[in-house]
Design a protein around this motif. Sequence first.
Motif, PDB file in Angstrom:
ATOM      1  N   THR A 361       0.814  -1.214   0.000  1.00 37.28           N
ATOM      2  CA  THR A 361       0.000   0.000   0.000  1.00 37.28           C
ATOM      3  C   THR A 361       0.846   1.262   0.000  1.00 37.28           C
ATOM      4  N   GLY A 362       2.103   1.144   0.412  1.00 36.27           N
ATOM      5  CA  GLY A 362       2.958   2.314   0.518  1.00 36.27           C
ATOM      6  C   GLY A 362       2.729   3.097   1.797  1.00 36.27           C
ATOM      7  N   GLN A 363       1.857   2.615   2.685  1.00 33.56           N
ATOM      8  CA  GLN A 363       1.560   3.385   3.900  1.00 33.56           C
ATOM      9  C   GLN A 363       2.491   2.962   5.031  1.00 33.56           C
ATOM     10  N   ALA A 364       3.766   3.245   4.856  1.00 36.81           N
ATOM     11  CA  ALA A 364       4.759   2.782   5.823  1.00 36.81           C
ATOM     12  C   ALA A 364       4.507   3.366   7.203  1.00 36.81           C
TER      13      ALA A 364
ATOM     14  N   GLN B  88      11.885  -4.158   1.462  1.00 39.17           N
ATOM     15  CA  GLN B  88      12.562  -2.944   1.921  1.00 39.17           C
ATOM     16  C   GLN B  88      12.575  -1.843   0.873  1.00 39.17           C
ATOM     17  N   ARG B  89      12.432  -2.232  -0.386  1.00 45.21           N
ATOM     18  CA  ARG B  89      12.865  -1.333  -1.450  1.00 45.21           C
ATOM     19  C   ARG B  89      12.137  -0.004  -1.530  1.00 45.21           C
ATOM     20  N   PHE B  90      10.779  -0.015  -1.364  1.00 43.71           N
ATOM     21  CA  PHE B  90      10.066   1.239  -1.603  1.00 43.71           C
ATOM     22  C   PHE B  90      10.290   2.247  -0.479  1.00 43.71           C
ATOM     23  N   THR B  91      10.355   1.734   0.743  1.00 41.25           N
ATOM     24  CA  THR B  91      10.624   2.631   1.855  1.00 41.25           C
ATOM     25  C   THR B  91      11.988   3.279   1.676  1.00 41.25           C
ATOM     26  N   ALA B  92      12.946   2.499   1.192  1.00 45.98           N
ATOM     27  CA  ALA B  92      14.291   3.035   0.990  1.00 45.98           C
ATOM     28  C   ALA B  92      14.269   4.167  -0.034  1.00 45.98           C
ATOM     29  N   LEU B  93      13.456   3.999  -1.060  1.00 45.16           N
ATOM     30  CA  LEU B  93      13.375   5.020  -2.096  1.00 45.16           C
ATOM     31  C   LEU B  93      12.658   6.261  -1.564  1.00 45.16           C
ATOM     32  N   GLN B  94      11.550   6.023  -0.871  1.00 45.99           N
ATOM     33  CA  GLN B  94      10.776   7.146  -0.343  1.00 45.99           C
ATOM     34  C   GLN B  94      11.571   7.958   0.663  1.00 45.99           C
TER      35      GLN B  94
END
Lengths: 398, 339
Positions: A361-364, B88-94
């Motif tokens: 979801t991208g809602q980290a 892990q990948r998207f958080t790292a990018l964000q």
Amino acid sequence: MSKTQKAPGGVRSKGLTDYLNDENVRAVIYQIVAIALVILAGWYLVSNTLANLERQNISTGYGFLNLEASFGISESMIDYTPQSNYATALMVGFLNTVKVAFLGIILCTIIGTIFGVARLSSNWIVRKLATVYVETFRNIPVLLQLFFWYAIIPNAFPAARNAFQPLPDVLLTNRGMYIPVPVADNAYDFMGIAAIIAFIVIYFINKWATKRLDATGQPFPIVWASLGIFFGLVLIAYLIGGAPTAMDIPALKGFNIQGGYNISPEFMSVLIGLTIYTSTYVAEVVRSGIQAVPTGQWEAAESLGLKRSIALRKIILPQSMRVAIPPLTNQYLNLTKNSSLAVAVGYPDLVSVSNTTMNQTGQAIEAISIYMAVYLGLSLTTSLFMNWFNKKMALVER
Amino acid sequence: MKMKTILAAGAMSVAAIAANNAHAGAALDGIKAKGFVQCGVNTGLPGFSAANAEGKWEGLDVDVCRAVAAALLGDAEKVQYTPMTAAQRFTALQSGEIDILSRNTTWTLTRDAKLGLTFGGVNYYDGQGFLVPKALGVSHATELDGATVCVEPGTTTELNLADYFRAKGMSFEPVVIENINETTAAFFAGRCDVYTTDASGLASVRQTMAPNPDDYVILPEIISKEPLGPAVAQGDDQWADLVRWSLMAMVEAEELGVNSGNVDDMKKSENPAIQRLLGVSPGMGEALGVDEEWAYRIIKQVGNYGESYKSNVTAKLGLERGLNALWTDGGLQYAIPVR
Ligand SMILES: N[C@@H](CCC(=O)N[C@@H](CS)C(=O)NCC(=O)O)C(=O)O
């Protein structure tokens, strides 16, 4: 404890510097500055985060909890399919965390107590074995231990086709252990209710018996009575329910064993790893608790003619509990928190499900905020319970 | 009380570090200032991104990062790699831990629109498949009802898996492990009947991790579309453009027949498209905010798309071009005009 300085001679009126030199005034100023800094820092972090999320077009909010999760979860204590929503998925993870933490706490207490007592045994072999156990498992990082068990379990057992049967209808495979369970029936609900009633009855009988013992000195066979009440009531409920005997027996069907209750290798790895690791700390807590009881207590028990085992159970352990409970609470909290390492070996605990959720979801920030709150809640509940228990066990002055 | 003050001051400095400047082009300027590109890659997927015996990263995905570094910083070696798992990948990018993610990542609507990413094109057209032991005696995915399936979390793979079994009215039991080494170890130990991921990943796992590759087969069914490509965080379009056009330049070079061997000669070419690409007739570099030799350096130092594919994917995994052939050869690789 005011330490306001009197101006020499007591004539000069107080100036600004006098105020600034006043410890109480200073204390207040420091507090205000500290709070202001904390608020400023918090505001700075929050507004920055929001600005960054906004700039990168990342949506915020908890609305995603209602969306379909679309991913499978390997084991669940409630109904879950990929069509369920994220909130249900997180609930599944939460219950899995509670399950492994709860069982882990019980098992590590039992095993830890045994090894803690064994470390003080007069038998050289027992003592040394216990020492080796404690020193080995305490000094290997728990994550490595989880990997170790997870490497062992799928490799040590046969494939589903040639499952190993240690007991009739119990199957051990590289997909875990399968045990037969009774097929769901109303009778089991009755039995559950009967068990609760039994506990309430036992509680009151216990109270009455203690009172009578204090008043008249007459003992009451409370253990036997309790067991009798419990099993009696449950058995009656079973018979009223029609005494069902149908069992769900695991058997090979297609690729996998179907039926029965499956204890997965992932769950086993986490439970065994956490239990063994934490039990070494519990053992040390128990050992030091026992050693904290003055030797005079042993000697007194001996002079009364009590056997060593009775002395340990009735005199030493209860006293050592008082010393042991606070550090024990710490170990329980550690076990609960360490259960979040389950993600490494594929056990779907809360962190594992949250990680997947935040990735899909991208809602980290939202997902992390949920599991932080949950772990905080779990830890506080454990602490509160242990504090209550501690109070109950504390020395009551008579 | 003193403690509190110190803590507060500490928090302030952390905040200062955590702060991100928010002006346009910030990412690009930041990379220029630090002098290297921080590139998120797979923890180890030979052919796409894996460290070789000398510890040097190589693969089709790695080459995208190298191309960007060659274009922006003049040197394809000015890249630092951060191996990361799918989860892990998207958080790292964000969070800005990495500047670019080039790690067999599928371009989807959710990721593009909701996770705040911008995809820079497709460097590998893929689809999801299934790997099974030959001993299982299965020859089609439709025979997998009731199977236990090993899969990695945070991937499109786990979503497609659930979709596929649901659509076929079959059941499955997932075993979801984050790290590829743990997942494949579990699969090869028999914990799962099936391992599923992108077909390229299956080929890589079978070739390079199976105890005996011949004991395993990839089933013929491809159950999804997986356009894999590099991604950057939204917020700096100039940086996103540079990534997109670095990849395009590699494909365009192949279309034009320009490669690392002949690029110097090609500078003398009369073909206007080649002149534009190599900066002989200026304008493209300026538009991207780099110098005019940007594409020349990519081709010289990294090679064109076909060269990169051949030395990585074909050499390591034996995979033919297939969907990734140029459109003129019946494939999908098609460079957007560099003009
Ligand atoms: N293309 C899919 C899947 C990508 C993916 O992560 N695949 C796995 C299996 S090949 C992988 O590369 N794992 C390597 C790792 O976790 O380091 C996606 O973008 O979600």
